[in-house]
Design a protein around this motif. Structure first.
Motif: not given
Length: 324
Positions: A70-94
């Motif tokens: 499958n193809e990655i549509d968008e990467v929503l985070v960057s290296a070094g970023e703090e996130v919470k459990k369940g946060a959306i990190l990446m989405t797919y094109v389909d």
């Protein structure tokens, strides 16, 4: 002239050595024994086992794609970023279910870009939680049977020598690693409040394996064992040192650590027991050998005599154990 100087030096040396020899004869070596006693105490006795290790994160894991080809549509985070459990990190094109954070933490690496195709099980990022820490220490195989989950631990960290941290045993390894014929087992300890601690710092853990309160105890070296029977020497109350003696009393022991041993029978609180004596001695002969060694350093003919003045020392080590 050189000949007369050499003769004079030899005369001085021979005279000095002779004087020291005569002094040694007149004042032979004497040895005195330093009396040591201890009072039977009543209180709390803890048994602890120590091990060293390093600080590690509880959570440090790869985040993987669960969809194949499958193809990655968008990467929503960057290296070094703090996130919470369940946060959306990446989405797919389909429009498939997005990739989410499996736990709280910091995204340490991103391994894919927008528009890149990924496969099922492929690592797309890495997450580490630097706020939830543990230490993994190595414990000798002889002590590992005493270690159990939920035991309390005190921790010292080299980077903060004036602070004490606390923790709890969470896991004990089922397999050990052998080195030079001795096996060590990993014991994982969760750190309660890891303020200011960083991954990789060195730790020294002290695991509480047993504890008793309101018991009688004495220094470990007060108890002697012969043919399986344990006994102590009760210190004499006599005032005449020449006639004073020691009464031997059989005892039963219980819990023990590196310094003290529990007395379950045979003594009462306040009793005074004898400890092994420390012999001290003095001898003018020692001075003579020292001085001879000093002269030997300056003249080749007396070089080996300096080796006569030697002293050694050592220390006894005791491991925690229990008796009966």
């Amino acid at each position: 002239m050189k000949k007369w100087i050499l003769i004079a030096v030899c005369v001085l040396i021979v005279g000095f050595v002779g004087y020291q020899w005569v002094s040694a004869k007149a004042s032979p070596q004497t040895a005195t024994a330093q009396e040591r006693t201890a009072v039977v105490q009543k209180g709390k006795l803890d048994v602890k086992i120590s091990g060293s290790g390093t600080v590690q994160p509880v959570t440090s894991e790869d985040i993987k794609s669960t969809i194949d080809n499958n193809e990655i549509d968008e990467v929503l985070v960057s290296a070094g970023e703090e996130v919470k459990k369940g946060a959306i990190l990446m989405t797919y094109v389909d429009g498939s279910d997005p990739i989410i954070a499996p736990a709280d933490g910091v995204i340490t690496t991103i391994a894919v870009q927008n528009g890149e195709r990924v496969n099922n099980g492929q690592a797309v990022a890495h997450l580490t939680n630097y706020k939830d820490l543990q230490t993994v220490v190595q414990i000798d195989e002889l002590d590992i049977p005493k270690i159990a989950k939920d035991q309390t631990v005190t921790l010292k960290v080299n980077a903060y020598p004036d602070q004490t941290f606390t923790g709890t045993v969470t896991t004990v390894a089922e397999e050990g690693a052998a080195t030079n014929g001795v096996s060590n087992f990993d014991v994982t300890i969760h750190i309660d409040k890891p303020d200011n601690l960083k991954v990789g710092m060195s730790t020294e853990a002290s695991i509480l394996t047993a504890s008793k309160e309101n018991i009688l105890y004495v220094p470990l070296d007060a108890v002697h064992t012969v043919n399986g029977e344990k006994y102590v020497f009760i210190a004499s109350a006599g005032t005449d040192k020449a006639n004073s003696g020691k009464a031997q009393t059989t005892v039963k022991t219980g819990l023990a650590n590196e310094d003290f041993v529990e007395i379950t029978d045979g003594l009462s609180e306040g009793d005074t027991v004898q400890l092994p004596q420390l012999a001290t001695g003095s001898s003018s002969g020692n001075q003579m050998r020292t001085m001879q060694g000093g002269f030997g350093g300056g003249m080749g003919g007396f070089g080996n005599m300096g080796e006569m003045n030697r002293s050694g020392g050592g220390r006894a080590q005791f491991g925690g154990r229990s008796g009966n």
